[in-house]
Design a protein around this motif. Structure first.
Motif, PDB file in Angstrom:
ATOM      1  N   SER A  49      -7.384  -6.066  -5.369  1.00 37.87           N
ATOM      2  CA  SER A  49      -8.448  -5.242  -4.786  1.00 37.87           C
ATOM      3  C   SER A  49      -9.276  -6.024  -3.771  1.00 37.87           C
ATOM      4  O   SER A  49      -9.743  -5.466  -2.772  1.00 37.87           O
ATOM      5  CB  SER A  49      -9.351  -4.682  -5.888  1.00 37.87           C
ATOM      6  N   ALA A  50      -9.467  -7.330  -4.003  1.00 39.28           N
ATOM      7  CA  ALA A  50     -10.237  -8.142  -3.059  1.00 39.28           C
ATOM      8  C   ALA A  50      -9.553  -8.193  -1.699  1.00 39.28           C
ATOM      9  O   ALA A  50     -10.225  -8.171  -0.656  1.00 39.28           O
ATOM     10  CB  ALA A  50     -10.428  -9.556  -3.608  1.00 39.28           C
ATOM     11  N   ASP A  51      -8.225  -8.248  -1.680  1.00 34.79           N
ATOM     12  CA  ASP A  51      -7.493  -8.258  -0.416  1.00 34.79           C
ATOM     13  C   ASP A  51      -7.622  -6.915   0.293  1.00 34.79           C
ATOM     14  O   ASP A  51      -7.733  -6.862   1.523  1.00 34.79           O
ATOM     15  CB  ASP A  51      -6.013  -8.572  -0.665  1.00 34.79           C
ATOM     16  N   VAL A  52      -7.593  -5.825  -0.477  1.00 31.16           N
ATOM     17  CA  VAL A  52      -7.749  -4.494   0.115  1.00 31.16           C
ATOM     18  C   VAL A  52      -9.132  -4.348   0.754  1.00 31.16           C
ATOM     19  O   VAL A  52      -9.269  -3.826   1.866  1.00 31.16           O
ATOM     20  CB  VAL A  52      -7.526  -3.399  -0.947  1.00 31.16           C
ATOM     21  N   LEU A  53     -10.174  -4.815   0.063  1.00 33.78           N
ATOM     22  CA  LEU A  53     -11.524  -4.747   0.617  1.00 33.78           C
ATOM     23  C   LEU A  53     -11.627  -5.551   1.908  1.00 33.78           C
ATOM     24  O   LEU A  53     -12.278  -5.111   2.866  1.00 33.78           O
ATOM     25  CB  LEU A  53     -12.542  -5.261  -0.397  1.00 33.78           C
ATOM     26  N   LEU A  87     -15.913  -1.670  -3.864  1.00 31.02           N
ATOM     27  CA  LEU A  87     -15.015  -1.008  -4.804  1.00 31.02           C
ATOM     28  C   LEU A  87     -15.848  -0.178  -5.760  1.00 31.02           C
ATOM     29  O   LEU A  87     -16.630  -0.699  -6.542  1.00 31.02           O
ATOM     30  CB  LEU A  87     -14.197  -2.047  -5.576  1.00 31.02           C
ATOM     31  N   GLN A  88     -15.670   1.147  -5.704  1.00 34.26           N
ATOM     32  CA  GLN A  88     -16.476   2.072  -6.487  1.00 34.26           C
ATOM     33  C   GLN A  88     -15.788   2.508  -7.775  1.00 34.26           C
ATOM     34  O   GLN A  88     -16.438   2.813  -8.763  1.00 34.26           O
ATOM     35  CB  GLN A  88     -16.802   3.304  -5.639  1.00 34.26           C
ATOM     36  N   GLY A  89     -14.462   2.525  -7.779  1.00 40.64           N
ATOM     37  CA  GLY A  89     -13.711   2.939  -8.966  1.00 40.64           C
ATOM     38  C   GLY A  89     -12.365   2.248  -9.002  1.00 40.64           C
ATOM     39  O   GLY A  89     -11.796   1.911  -7.954  1.00 40.64           O
ATOM     40  N   PHE A  90     -11.839   2.023 -10.217  1.00 38.04           N
ATOM     41  CA  PHE A  90     -10.580   1.293 -10.383  1.00 38.04           C
ATOM     42  C   PHE A  90      -9.752   1.986 -11.445  1.00 38.04           C
ATOM     43  O   PHE A  90     -10.149   2.064 -12.604  1.00 38.04           O
ATOM     44  CB  PHE A  90     -10.881  -0.152 -10.785  1.00 38.04           C
ATOM     45  N   VAL A  98       0.861  -1.191   0.000  1.00 34.93           N
ATOM     46  CA  VAL A  98       0.000   0.000   0.000  1.00 34.93           C
ATOM     47  C   VAL A  98       0.889   1.230   0.000  1.00 34.93           C
ATOM     48  O   VAL A  98       1.685   1.443   0.919  1.00 34.93           O
ATOM     49  CB  VAL A  98      -0.955   0.020   1.211  1.00 34.93           C
ATOM     50  N   LYS A  99       0.755   2.045  -1.039  1.00 37.98           N
ATOM     51  CA  LYS A  99       1.631   3.201  -1.214  1.00 37.98           C
ATOM     52  C   LYS A  99       1.049   4.483  -0.632  1.00 37.98           C
ATOM     53  O   LYS A  99       1.765   5.325  -0.107  1.00 37.98           O
ATOM     54  CB  LYS A  99       1.916   3.409  -2.712  1.00 37.98           C
ATOM     55  N   GLU A 100      -0.280   4.636  -0.756  1.00 42.59           N
ATOM     56  CA  GLU A 100      -0.913   5.891  -0.326  1.00 42.59           C
ATOM     57  C   GLU A 100      -2.374   5.632   0.007  1.00 42.59           C
ATOM     58  O   GLU A 100      -3.028   4.798  -0.626  1.00 42.59           O
ATOM     59  CB  GLU A 100      -0.807   6.945  -1.428  1.00 42.59           C
ATOM     60  N   VAL A 101      -2.882   6.362   1.018  1.00 45.10           N
ATOM     61  CA  VAL A 101      -4.295   6.283   1.390  1.00 45.10           C
ATOM     62  C   VAL A 101      -4.802   7.691   1.671  1.00 45.10           C
ATOM     63  O   VAL A 101      -4.210   8.426   2.470  1.00 45.10           O
ATOM     64  CB  VAL A 101      -4.523   5.408   2.646  1.00 45.10           C
ATOM     65  N   ILE A 102      -5.891   8.072   1.012  1.00 51.64           N
ATOM     66  CA  ILE A 102      -6.501   9.396   1.202  1.00 51.64           C
ATOM     67  C   ILE A 102      -8.002   9.215   1.363  1.00 51.64           C
ATOM     68  O   ILE A 102      -8.617   8.435   0.620  1.00 51.64           O
ATOM     69  CB  ILE A 102      -6.212  10.329   0.004  1.00 51.64           C
ATOM     70  N   PHE A 103      -8.608   9.930   2.309  1.00 47.08           N
ATOM     71  CA  PHE A 103     -10.068   9.921   2.472  1.00 47.08           C
ATOM     72  C   PHE A 103     -10.642  11.135   1.764  1.00 47.08           C
ATOM     73  O   PHE A 103     -10.265  12.267   2.037  1.00 47.08           O
ATOM     74  CB  PHE A 103     -10.442   9.943   3.955  1.00 47.08           C
ATOM     75  N   LYS A 104     -11.565  10.882   0.815  1.00 51.06           N
ATOM     76  CA  LYS A 104     -12.130  11.969   0.013  1.00 51.06           C
ATOM     77  C   LYS A 104     -13.553  11.628  -0.396  1.00 51.06           C
ATOM     78  O   LYS A 104     -13.826  10.522  -0.871  1.00 51.06           O
ATOM     79  CB  LYS A 104     -11.272  12.181  -1.249  1.00 51.06           C
ATOM     80  N   ASP A 105     -14.480  12.561  -0.193  1.00 54.68           N
ATOM     81  CA  ASP A 105     -15.874  12.409  -0.629  1.00 54.68           C
ATOM     82  C   ASP A 105     -16.503  11.108  -0.146  1.00 54.68           C
ATOM     83  O   ASP A 105     -17.216  10.421  -0.881  1.00 54.68           O
ATOM     84  CB  ASP A 105     -15.973  12.487  -2.165  1.00 54.68           C
ATOM     85  N   GLY A 106     -16.211  10.735   1.091  1.00 49.70           N
ATOM     86  CA  GLY A 106     -16.818   9.548   1.672  1.00 49.70           C
ATOM     87  C   GLY A 106     -16.180   8.238   1.254  1.00 49.70           C
ATOM     88  O   GLY A 106     -16.691   7.168   1.578  1.00 49.70           O
ATOM     89  N   ALA A 107     -15.056   8.315   0.526  1.00 49.68           N
ATOM     90  CA  ALA A 107     -14.398   7.093   0.049  1.00 49.68           C
ATOM     91  C   ALA A 107     -12.903   7.163   0.317  1.00 49.68           C
ATOM     92  O   ALA A 107     -12.332   8.239   0.502  1.00 49.68           O
ATOM     93  CB  ALA A 107     -14.657   6.891  -1.439  1.00 49.68           C
ATOM     94  N   LEU A 108     -12.274   6.007   0.344  1.00 51.10           N
ATOM     95  CA  LEU A 108     -10.828   5.919   0.496  1.00 51.10           C
ATOM     96  C   LEU A 108     -10.187   5.736  -0.874  1.00 51.10           C
ATOM     97  O   LEU A 108     -10.575   4.840  -1.624  1.00 51.10           O
ATOM     98  CB  LEU A 108     -10.453   4.736   1.391  1.00 51.10           C
ATOM     99  N   MET A 109      -9.235   6.598  -1.203  1.00 53.70           N
ATOM    100  CA  MET A 109      -8.441   6.402  -2.404  1.00 53.70           C
ATOM    101  C   MET A 109      -7.168   5.697  -1.964  1.00 53.70           C
ATOM    102  O   MET A 109      -6.407   6.208  -1.146  1.00 53.70           O
ATOM    103  CB  MET A 109      -8.113   7.729  -3.087  1.00 53.70           C
ATOM    104  N   ILE A 110      -6.951   4.495  -2.497  1.00 50.80           N
ATOM    105  CA  ILE A 110      -5.836   3.665  -2.066  1.00 50.80           C
ATOM    106  C   ILE A 110      -4.970   3.323  -3.266  1.00 50.80           C
ATOM    107  O   ILE A 110      -5.455   2.748  -4.247  1.00 50.80           O
ATOM    108  CB  ILE A 110      -6.346   2.360  -1.405  1.00 50.80           C
ATOM    109  N   GLU A 111      -3.705   3.684  -3.214  1.00 48.51           N
ATOM    110  CA  GLU A 111      -2.757   3.314  -4.265  1.00 48.51           C
ATOM    111  C   GLU A 111      -1.995   2.091  -3.788  1.00 48.51           C
ATOM    112  O   GLU A 111      -1.350   2.117  -2.728  1.00 48.51           O
ATOM    113  CB  GLU A 111      -1.796   4.459  -4.568  1.00 48.51           C
ATOM    114  N   THR A 112      -2.055   1.012  -4.537  1.00 48.15           N
ATOM    115  CA  THR A 112      -1.561  -0.260  -4.029  1.00 48.15           C
ATOM    116  C   THR A 112      -1.104  -1.203  -5.132  1.00 48.15           C
ATOM    117  O   THR A 112      -1.464  -1.026  -6.302  1.00 48.15           O
ATOM    118  CB  THR A 112      -2.681  -0.951  -3.204  1.00 48.15           C
ATOM    119  N   THR A 113      -0.328  -2.195  -4.729  1.00 47.11           N
ATOM    120  CA  THR A 113       0.031  -3.303  -5.619  1.00 47.11           C
ATOM    121  C   THR A 113      -0.680  -4.581  -5.186  1.00 47.11           C
ATOM    122  O   THR A 113      -0.411  -5.654  -5.742  1.00 47.11           O
ATOM    123  CB  THR A 113       1.558  -3.537  -5.604  1.00 47.11           C
ATOM    124  N   LEU A 114      -1.572  -4.502  -4.212  1.00 46.87           N
ATOM    125  CA  LEU A 114      -2.312  -5.659  -3.724  1.00 46.87           C
ATOM    126  C   LEU A 114      -3.561  -5.891  -4.573  1.00 46.87           C
ATOM    127  O   LEU A 114      -4.117  -4.936  -5.141  1.00 46.87           O
ATOM    128  CB  LEU A 114      -2.740  -5.447  -2.268  1.00 46.87           C
TER     129      LEU A 114
END
Length: 283
Positions: free
Chosen positions: A52-56, A69-72, A34-50
């Protein structure tokens, strides 16, 4: 390794509890990959190499809240909803997402209902589901190459050869594959399929090794369509049937149980005691 940006919508409510939000963000940041995590507009923006199912799973376990997962990806993303298309005795369901980056393509997904072990994953030539997964055509192969492994050069592999995914003892496979041959603009309208057996990557002795890796018939497949990138999809409710995004995660894709808010009205309408013109769900 290529990173992906995920928009993860979390059911924090209208005003998130700061303690839970901070705990979720800090736990994510502590994860390898996980490289970066930001909370914005009620959602988490996560930059990752994992995957997506593991992140959820991490978000759900840490926050104690539902997450979807709302956007990819930033842009140029695609998605395929996989199902067994009534081809087999079991029921296989999954989602595969594709993201275009300047460095290559990311293929990310999760599939449930598989037999434990390895299964081939391939992009197929067409998106024809008239005969279920049996009418998809051959592997996507614009270079006229023999079947091979994902790390083979284009002259020694089909463009659609993505290797194997591995299902655990519960029949679930989560995966994240990087590829330097496939292009996102070549995928739209085609299909992706999971096979019943392991793909031998063209190294076997079977007559079909150089055709499909002796991987057998598809047990799940789906058409590849364009999808929303991060913060490009503001939808929180399905206008077609009134299912909110949180219920969507726990409802079947179709059929009975899909529209709980409508069932009583539908029953009355069928019995001639309801208003057929009255919408059954608030949208």
């Amino acid at each position: 390794m290529l990173t992906s940006k995920l928009e993860v919508l979390v059911d924090f409510g209208p005003k998130p509890e700061q303690k839970i939000l901070d705990k979720t963000i800090n736990d994510l940041k502590s994860q390898d990959g996980v490289k970066e995590v930001i909370f914005k507009d009620g959602a988490l923006m996560i930059e990752t190499t994992l995957p997506s199912a593991d992140v959820l799973d991490i978000v759900t376990k840490t926050s104690g809240k539902r997450a979807v997962l709302q956007g990819f990806g930033d842009s140029q993303s695609a998605v395929a909803m996989l199902s067994s298309q009534s081809c087999c005795s079991g029921r296989v369901l999954g989602v595969v997402r594709f993201q275009h980056t300047a460095e290559g393509l990311v293929c990310d997904g999760a599939v449930d209902g598989l037999a434990e072990g390895e299964h081939g994953l391939h992009v197929r030539h067409s998106g024809d589901l008239t005969e279920g997964c049996q009418s998809l055509g051959e592997h996507f192969n614009p270079h006229g190459s023999p079947h091979g492994a994902p790390d083979d050069p284009p002259s020694l592999r089909h463009a659609g050869d993505l290797g194997n995914i591995v299902a655990d003892e519960n029949g679930r496979a989560t995966f994240r594959i990087q590829d330097n041959v496939l292009k996102i603009w070549d995928l739209i309208g085609r299909s992706v399929a999971v096979t019943e057996r392991r793909d031998d990557l063209g190294r076997g002795v079977s007559p079909t090794s150089k055709i499909d890796g002796d991987s057998g018939r598809p047990v799940a497949c789906g058409i590849i369509a364009r999808s929303a990138g991060i913060f490009q999809n503001p939808k929180r409710i399905c206008a077609c049937d009134g299912v909110v995004v949180w219920d969507e995660r726990d409802r079947p894709l179709a059929g009975k149980g899909r529209r709980k808010c409508c069932e009583k009205h539908d029953e009355k309408r069928e019995n001639g005691t309801g208003d057929a013109e009255k919408p059954c769900c608030k949208v």
